[in-house]
Write an enzyme that holds these catalytic residues in place. Structure first.
Site, mmCIF file in Angstrom:
data_model
loop_
_atom_site.group_PDB
_atom_site.id
_atom_site.type_symbol
_atom_site.label_atom_id
_atom_site.label_comp_id
_atom_site.label_asym_id
_atom_site.label_seq_id
_atom_site.Cartn_x
_atom_site.Cartn_y
_atom_site.Cartn_z
ATOM 1 N N GLU A 147 58.728 33.677 38.605
ATOM 2 C CA GLU A 147 57.763 34.351 39.471
ATOM 3 C C GLU A 147 58.416 35.449 40.296
ATOM 4 O OE1 GLU A 147 54.651 34.162 39.355
ATOM 5 O OE2 GLU A 147 54.500 32.476 37.981
ATOM 6 N N CYS A 303 41.799 42.123 30.471
ATOM 7 C CA CYS A 303 41.196 42.878 31.576
ATOM 8 C C CYS A 303 42.246 43.829 32.158
ATOM 9 C CB CYS A 303 40.678 41.910 32.649
ATOM 10 S SG CYS A 303 39.518 42.644 33.809
ATOM 11 N N CYS A 310 36.759 44.306 26.674
ATOM 12 C CA CYS A 310 35.672 43.457 27.164
ATOM 13 C C CYS A 310 35.076 42.588 26.064
ATOM 14 C CB CYS A 310 34.584 44.317 27.808
ATOM 15 S SG CYS A 310 35.127 45.175 29.307
ATOM 16 N N CYS A 313 36.748 39.269 26.058
ATOM 17 C CA CYS A 313 36.868 38.565 27.337
ATOM 18 C C CYS A 313 36.070 37.266 27.328
ATOM 19 C CB CYS A 313 36.383 39.463 28.474
ATOM 20 S SG CYS A 313 36.464 38.674 30.093
ATOM 21 N N CYS A 319 30.506 38.506 34.266
ATOM 22 C CA CYS A 319 31.133 39.667 34.872
ATOM 23 C C CYS A 319 30.088 40.662 35.361
ATOM 24 C CB CYS A 319 32.071 40.328 33.870
ATOM 25 S SG CYS A 319 32.934 41.771 34.523
#
Length: 576
Positions: A147, A303, A310, A313, A319
């Site tokens: 991270e 995205c 899209c 997705c 959305c």
């Protein structure tokens, strides 16, 4: 799929839930008790393991609470109540258009996203390491390193650095015992060098002050470990320890702003607060680590900022941005009378704080990339520096170059670089100042040999730094073997593995070329040399030949012409 420790999967019964059965067994004969106990163990072979892990987590949380109570002042009950009332008032003032107020929507979002993640997730080394690690502290360390490295850095760049890091320091104890020089050396080229330093500081605190155990909750991670912010703490707590806490990074911001049509400045305090609230509402309590990784993966793969896919997705039916695009297509085609039945924000206030400002209307050509919107960034401040590669070509053991160490704090803290001085913004020659700096490290030097080679432009996060690059080779002098503390001579091979920044590697490329060069860009840029320039077209070559000034062809005049050019170049470089 990363299994979350300390949480039961759907359809399973935890050991704690079987306790009523134990009291019932106490009234049965011994044989029946043993038989029932055997059946319970066979049905739940991992219950004891999960119980042990929960006890470990409970003991660790107790230690964390004691440390927190000794170092933190607890907020008053009145202050906590006021904060909750403020959050409730904020939620009440927000239009439902930007919220998930339907439980069915939340459940559908979780299910669709996790199903997609299980099919499409990338095979990354930190995921493999975390999935196969039983020890909670080593699992948390593996997540922690990944991270930190992934902050402001692309996955493709991080993979090699992460692999080498974990091979060199597989445990917190290994990292804690390393030197800062070793950390900087391995981190060189990854950028944002303070990350590596703070990561080691955190490892040392865990080993020396926390008994070698990483804090288990997002709150304690953020408060106890240096360099661990809200996002990193949430990622470690959810992925390594199974805490149901949401995370918000750049990818998640983009996903949530599009899904809920949040057009206000995503970096503002109000929008940031709302996004964290949405992430906490959406996170799956049964698989929090997987859910958070899935949300980030969706932003990275589908995205995306400029060219979202899209059609692929998994949450496009939920959305708001996608719905606005589809409505615009229907209106443009005029295939249906009137306006399609698509929900819009209907805030009771004059201007919704989560919608785009009226001066920034929806642009149909941008589609879903209308979201998110950010305030224009302040351009980095510009600075100039004169820098010199000082080389001893005839040093024992091969040619050597001089490096000096930067201060222990500030930009590029603790890294090594070529000697340099700050240059004036007016662009005046820094020949004398640079020569004095070189002599302070290496003793008397021939001023006439200091040559200007070109420039390098490197952009850091907030500084655009232009280096005027000089070179000086000590051809006929006795090699310098003794230097003050904070300086050292390295071979060219040693330089390429030393703890130096990307900017220094660009400077050295200009020196190696021994020709004037310009290196523009930020993280990855190329040196422009005459050999790399674009070849002109045949027509352009014809025009160039036609307008080229006539140069004498006899040998005496030609040599005279070359000598005049060389003299002019020397005078130009000597100007101060």
């Amino acid at each position: 799929m990363l299994r979350q420790v300390g949480t039961a999967r759907r359809g399973q019964i935890s050991l704690a839930e079987t306790q009523p059965e134990w009291s019932y067994l106490s009234a049965q004969p011994a044989k029946s008790k043993l038989l029932s106990l055997w059946r319970a163990i066979m049905k739940k072979p991992q219950a004891a393991v999960r119980s042990r892990l929960r006890k470990q987590a409970s003991r660790q949380e107790g230690r964390e609470k004691r440390v927190l109570s000794s170092s933190q002042v607890k907020p008053s009950t009145a202050a906590g109540l006021a904060k909750r009332q403020e959050e409730a008032a904020w939620q009440a003032s927000v239009s439902s258009y930007h919220l998930f107020r339907d439980t069915a929507e939340v459940m559908a979002f979780r299910e669709n996203l996790l199903n997609w993640y299980d099919r499409e997730k990338r095979d990354l080394p930190w995921r493999r390491l975390a999935e196969g690690e039983v020890d909670l502290d080593r699992r948390a360390y593996a997540v922690w390193v990944s991270e930190v490295m992934l902050q402001q850095t692309q996955v493709a760049t991080v993979i090699d650095y992460y692999t080498r890091w974990m091979q060199k320091w597989p445990t917190l104890q290994d990292l804690a015992s390393a030197s800062l020089e070793e950390v900087n050396q391995l981190w060189a080229g990854l950028g944002y060098y303070s990350r590596g330093r703070r990561l080691q500081q955190g490892a040392r605190k865990v080993v020396e002050e926390l008994g070698g155990h990483v804090p288990h909750t997002a709150e304690s991670l953020q408060r106890l470990l240096p360099g661990v912010g809200r996002y990193t703490a949430g990622a470690i707590a959810s992925i390594a320890f199974g805490q149901a806490t949401g995370v918000v990074d750049g990818n998640v911001i983009r996903v949530l702003c599009r899904v809920r049509a949040i057009g206000a400045d995503s970096s503002s305090t109000l929008v940031s607060q709302h996004l964290w609230g949405l992430s906490q509402q959406l996170v799956d309590p049964a698989r929090p680590g997987d859910f958070n990784q899935a949300a980030m993966e969706l932003g990275a793969l589908v995205c995306t900022p400029q060219h979202p896919r899209c059609s692929q997705c998994p949450v496009r039916s939920l959305c708001r941005a996608h719905q606005k695009v589809e409505r615009g297509k229907l209106l443009a085609s005029q295939s249906l009378p009137g306006s399609p039945d698509v929900e819009e924000c209907a805030s009771s206030t004059e201007q919704c704080q989560l919608c785009a400002h009226p001066t920034e209307p929806w642009d149909q050509t941008l589609g879903v990339t209308n979201f998110p919107r950010k305030a224009s960034r302040r351009p980095p401040r510009e600075e100039r520096s004169a820098i010199c590669v000082l080389e001893q070509p005839r040093a024992p053991g091969g040619p050597q170059i001089l490096l000096v160490q930067r201060p222990s704090s500030g930009l590029l803290a603790g890294l090594w670089e070529f000697p340099s001085v700050t240059a004036e913004a007016s662009g005046r020659c820094q020949h004398e100042a640079l020569l004095q700096e070189l002599q302070s490290w290496a003793g008397p030097l021939p001023a006439s040999h200091l040559q200007h080679l070109g420039q390098v432009v490197h952009t850091f996060s907030h500084i655009k730094l232009t280096y005027q690059v000089y070179g000086l080779a000590l051809e006929g002098q006795t090699p310098v073997t003794i230097v003050p503390p904070g300086a050292r001579w390295l071979t060219r091979e040693e330089f390429h593995t030393a703890a130096v920044s990307t900017a220094m590697k660009k400077v050295f490329r200009v020196y190696e070329g021994q020709q004037p060069g310009i290196c523009k860009g930020s993280k990855r840029s190329q040196v422009s040399t005459p050999s790399s320039r674009k070849k002109p077209s045949p027509g352009q070559q014809l025009l160039d030949n036609f307008f080229r000034p006539l140069i004498p062809t006899d040998s005496s005049n030609l040599n005279k012409h070359k000598q005049e050019e060389q003299q002019m170049e020397r005078e130009k470089q000597a100007l101060c």
